[in-house]
Scaffold this motif. Structure first.
Motif, PDB file in Angstrom:
ATOM      1  N   LEU A   1     -45.858   8.366  15.541  1.00  0.00           N
ATOM      2  CA  LEU A   1     -44.410   8.217  15.460  1.00  0.00           C
ATOM      3  C   LEU A   1     -43.945   8.172  14.008  1.00  0.00           C
ATOM      4  N   LYS A   2     -44.633   7.397  13.177  1.00  0.00           N
ATOM      5  CA  LYS A   2     -44.254   7.295  11.774  1.00  0.00           C
ATOM      6  C   LYS A   2     -44.340   8.656  11.076  1.00  0.00           C
ATOM      7  N   THR A   3     -45.410   9.388  11.373  1.00  0.00           N
ATOM      8  CA  THR A   3     -45.543  10.712  10.772  1.00  0.00           C
ATOM      9  C   THR A   3     -44.433  11.642  11.241  1.00  0.00           C
ATOM     10  N   SER A   4     -44.091  11.576  12.530  1.00  0.00           N
ATOM     11  CA  SER A   4     -43.025  12.424  13.073  1.00  0.00           C
ATOM     12  C   SER A   4     -41.691  12.103  12.424  1.00  0.00           C
ATOM     13  N   LEU A   5     -41.431  10.810  12.220  1.00  0.00           N
ATOM     14  CA  LEU A   5     -40.185  10.423  11.549  1.00  0.00           C
ATOM     15  C   LEU A   5     -40.145  10.951  10.118  1.00  0.00           C
ATOM     16  N   ARG A   6     -41.294  10.915   9.433  1.00  0.00           N
ATOM     17  CA  ARG A   6     -41.348  11.453   8.070  1.00  0.00           C
ATOM     18  C   ARG A   6     -41.112  12.954   8.060  1.00  0.00           C
ATOM     19  N   VAL A   7     -41.614  13.639   9.089  1.00  0.00           N
ATOM     20  CA  VAL A   7     -41.395  15.087   9.185  1.00  0.00           C
ATOM     21  C   VAL A   7     -39.904  15.391   9.273  1.00  0.00           C
ATOM     22  N   VAL A   8     -39.190  14.635  10.118  1.00  0.00           N
ATOM     23  CA  VAL A   8     -37.759  14.887  10.312  1.00  0.00           C
ATOM     24  C   VAL A   8     -36.955  14.486   9.092  1.00  0.00           C
ATOM     25  N   THR A   9     -37.210  13.283   8.569  1.00  0.00           N
ATOM     26  CA  THR A   9     -36.394  12.778   7.459  1.00  0.00           C
ATOM     27  C   THR A   9     -36.798  13.356   6.108  1.00  0.00           C
ATOM     28  N   GLY A  10     -37.986  13.957   6.035  1.00  0.00           N
ATOM     29  CA  GLY A  10     -38.453  14.488   4.759  1.00  0.00           C
ATOM     30  C   GLY A  10     -38.041  15.918   4.485  1.00  0.00           C
ATOM     31  N   SER A  11     -37.302  16.520   5.397  1.00  0.00           N
ATOM     32  CA  SER A  11     -36.879  17.911   5.226  1.00  0.00           C
ATOM     33  C   SER A  11     -35.364  18.002   5.212  1.00  0.00           C
ATOM     34  N   ARG A  12     -34.802  18.524   4.137  1.00  0.00           N
ATOM     35  CA  ARG A  12     -33.354  18.703   4.055  1.00  0.00           C
ATOM     36  C   ARG A  12     -32.846  19.622   5.155  1.00  0.00           C
ATOM     37  N   GLU A  13     -33.617  20.649   5.454  1.00  0.00           N
ATOM     38  CA  GLU A  13     -33.170  21.598   6.476  1.00  0.00           C
ATOM     39  C   GLU A  13     -33.185  20.957   7.862  1.00  0.00           C
ATOM     40  N   LEU A  14     -34.237  20.180   8.171  1.00  0.00           N
ATOM     41  CA  LEU A  14     -34.269  19.513   9.471  1.00  0.00           C
ATOM     42  C   LEU A  14     -33.130  18.506   9.593  1.00  0.00           C
ATOM     43  N   LEU A  15     -32.875  17.748   8.539  1.00  0.00           N
ATOM     44  CA  LEU A  15     -31.767  16.793   8.571  1.00  0.00           C
ATOM     45  C   LEU A  15     -30.434  17.515   8.754  1.00  0.00           C
ATOM     46  N   ALA A  16     -30.287  18.659   8.102  1.00  0.00           N
ATOM     47  CA  ALA A  16     -29.051  19.430   8.262  1.00  0.00           C
ATOM     48  C   ALA A  16     -28.884  19.904   9.702  1.00  0.00           C
ATOM     49  N   ILE A  17     -29.978  20.364  10.305  1.00  0.00           N
ATOM     50  CA  ILE A  17     -29.907  20.824  11.690  1.00  0.00           C
ATOM     51  C   ILE A  17     -29.577  19.670  12.624  1.00  0.00           C
ATOM     52  N   VAL A  18     -30.124  18.474  12.331  1.00  0.00           N
ATOM     53  CA  VAL A  18     -29.802  17.300  13.140  1.00  0.00           C
ATOM     54  C   VAL A  18     -28.307  17.008  13.078  1.00  0.00           C
ATOM     55  N   VAL A  19     -27.731  17.036  11.880  1.00  0.00           N
ATOM     56  CA  VAL A  19     -26.294  16.773  11.726  1.00  0.00           C
ATOM     57  C   VAL A  19     -25.474  17.848  12.446  1.00  0.00           C
ATOM     58  N   ILE A  20     -25.844  19.095  12.262  1.00  0.00           N
ATOM     59  CA  ILE A  20     -25.124  20.202  12.901  1.00  0.00           C
ATOM     60  C   ILE A  20     -25.250  20.099  14.418  1.00  0.00           C
ATOM     61  N   GLY A  21     -26.475  19.877  14.896  1.00  0.00           N
ATOM     62  CA  GLY A  21     -26.695  19.752  16.335  1.00  0.00           C
ATOM     63  C   GLY A  21     -25.961  18.572  16.923  1.00  0.00           C
ATOM     64  N   LEU A  22     -25.892  17.474  16.165  1.00  0.00           N
ATOM     65  CA  LEU A  22     -25.185  16.292  16.639  1.00  0.00           C
ATOM     66  C   LEU A  22     -23.711  16.591  16.867  1.00  0.00           C
ATOM     67  N   VAL A  23     -23.093  17.285  15.927  1.00  0.00           N
ATOM     68  CA  VAL A  23     -21.669  17.625  16.061  1.00  0.00           C
ATOM     69  C   VAL A  23     -21.456  18.547  17.259  1.00  0.00           C
ATOM     70  N   ILE A  24     -22.262  19.601  17.358  1.00  0.00           N
ATOM     71  CA  ILE A  24     -22.075  20.572  18.448  1.00  0.00           C
ATOM     72  C   ILE A  24     -22.392  19.946  19.793  1.00  0.00           C
ATOM     73  N   PHE A  25     -23.483  19.147  19.853  1.00  0.00           N
ATOM     74  CA  PHE A  25     -23.869  18.494  21.109  1.00  0.00           C
ATOM     75  C   PHE A  25     -22.785  17.525  21.561  1.00  0.00           C
ATOM     76  N   ASP A  26     -22.355  16.647  20.660  1.00  0.00           N
ATOM     77  CA  ASP A  26     -21.341  15.660  21.023  1.00  0.00           C
ATOM     78  C   ASP A  26     -20.044  16.346  21.438  1.00  0.00           C
ATOM     79  N   PHE A  27     -19.700  17.396  20.746  1.00  0.00           N
ATOM     80  CA  PHE A  27     -18.472  18.152  21.029  1.00  0.00           C
ATOM     81  C   PHE A  27     -18.497  18.720  22.446  1.00  0.00           C
ATOM     82  N   THR A  28     -19.583  19.405  22.801  1.00  0.00           N
ATOM     83  CA  THR A  28     -19.644  20.037  24.121  1.00  0.00           C
ATOM     84  C   THR A  28     -19.836  19.011  25.231  1.00  0.00           C
TER      85      THR A  28
END
Length: 431
Positions: free
Chosen positions: A224-251
């Motif tokens: 779990l700790k490694t997976s969290l580092r994978v997500v939070t350690g990448s600017r592109e993954l964090l950007a996709i999370v933010v983008i996906g959050l907006v689109i997901f919440d919107f729909t």
């Protein structure tokens, strides 16, 4: 339909993995049927069993909380033990929850059923798309993921179109409990289809990277700790999370507090809304089925896809809030509900999977899904409160001024942070 020819790897190793594609379609079809054959009458069913509307809303909150609590742990277990059996267990648990709903009118027992229903969802989400992506990746065909996941969503949405129609038939012949019985059978069929999937051999790689006993709590925590580092350690993954959050919440918000009262406001009856709902989902299925063509046209440049999705959302949102004619209102809901819903999963799932390591895929996707679910727990009741306490117009106006700018910001983030992934254009006609 024959599996595509694979010449770069031994057939014995790859055929079972590419065979996952058609089995995955069946799994998604039965999942869509299982959910949407009983959800259209869920509120009426529980009211008939003696529950109040307030109690029913509390049940759905508990369902979301169960997903939040179990999403990440189940993703870790899927990575470290078996993605296939995580999916099978999830759909079996969904079927078991319907048995609870059928067998009791006790509110406390129904709470247990809803918690099980949420856990079943968490066991399946993340693990299923991770299994599919790695099946293609280990066969050298990961660039076809957008095409395949779009087709899978089409199968699922087809089940969601047929589900309410089946509901009308079985309830007309028997009573509302028949819809839950049908849902139970469809969920079992989904679990059965998933049981024939071949589990990609990712566990040995995980254990090689994490020299801890595979089933131990310490091993799960390290993963779990490694997976969290994978997500939070990448600017592109964090950007996709933010983008996906907006689109997901919107729909998601469009589907929950707004669509039905909005159409009632324009004079549609409950039965007419049911037919429109099936039509909306049918259009979304078609959009999902052809969404990969945008990926091919833009050579895998996700920035353009995100910009298009945001533009469609803003146009539909402005039309929705300011519609004065019935035809414009229906067209706006079509755009919001169908196009964005049909584009959302292929876009976000493909963007995430392209950047996540195979051995941490299910856990990383579960982390992202948990974030999405967490936000909707609060935003859904907030906009529902605005509609109840003030008016539909007030709720929609706040919704417009909140999500219009957020969609535009998501497009800007995507354009400034994301870069094309090399070789990300589909290279095979996998159906």
């Amino acid at each position: 339909m024959p599996d595509p020819d694979i010449s770069s790897e031994p057939a014995v190793k790859l055929d079972p993995l590419l065979g996952n594609v058609r089995k995955f379609y069946l799994y998604r079809l039965f999942s869509g049927l299982g959910a949407y054959v009983w959800l259209p009458i869920a509120l009426l069913y529980f009211v008939d069993r003696g529950l109040t509307v307030t109690e029913i809303m509390l049940l759905w909150s508990l369902f979301s909380i169960a997903i939040l609590a179990s999403e990440v742990p189940t993703g870790v277990m899927a990575d470290r033990l078996s993605r296939k059996w995580s999916v099978v267990a999830g759909r079996t648990l969904s079927a078991a929850a319907l048995v609870v709903f059928l067998s009791t009118a006790s509110f406390s027992l129904i709470i247990v059923g809803y918690l099980a229903y949420g856990l079943g969802h968490a066991l399946s989400s993340g693990a299923d798309s991770a299994l599919l992506y790695d099946s293609l990746k280990l066969s050298g065909r990961e660039n076809s993921f957008r095409r395949v996941i779009g087709t899978a969503l089409t199968w699922q949405l087809s089940g969601q179109v047929a589900g309410p129609l089946i509901t009308g038939i079985v309830v007309g012949v028997g009573d509302m409990s028949w819809a839950l019985i049908a849902g139970f059978l469809f969920y079992l069929s989904s679990a059965l289809a998933a049981s024939f999937l071949a589990d990609p051999p990712t566990v040995p790689a995980i254990r090689a990277a994490e020299p801890v006993i595979g089933s131990s709590f310490a091993g799960h925590l390290r993963h779990l700790k490694t997976s969290l580092r994978v997500v939070t350690g990448s600017r592109e993954l964090l950007a996709i999370v933010v983008i996906g959050l907006v689109i997901f919440d919107f729909t998601e918000l469009m589907k929950r507090p707004f669509v039905q009262p909005y159409l009632v406001f324009f004079g549609f009856s409950a039965s007419q809304i049911g037919y429109l709902y099936s039509l909306f989902v049918a259009v979304a299925a078609v959009v999902a089925r052809v969404s990969h063509r945008l990926d091919e046209a833009f050579r895998g440049d996700e920035r353009k896809l995100i910009t298009i999705t945001a533009a469609v959302g803003v146009a539909g949102l402005v039309s929705l809030v300011n519609a004065t004619a019935t035809w414009l209102a229906v067209a706006a809901v079509f755009v919001m509900f169908s196009l964005d819903w049909g584009l959302r999963e292929p876009l976000i799932q493909t963007s995430l999977n392209r950047r996540v390591p195979s051995e941490y895929r299910a856990a990383c996707l579960s982390v992202v899904n948990m974030i999405f679910s967490f936000v909707t727990v609060f935003t859904g009741p907030f906009f529902g409160f605005l509609v109840d306490a003030y008016s539909l117009k007030t709720g929609l106006t706040v919704f417009q001024f909140a999500f219009g700018p957020l969609l535009l910001i998501a497009a800007v983030i995507g354009w400034s942070v994301l870069r094309p992934v090399p070789g990300s254009v589909s290279d095979m006609n996998l159906r």
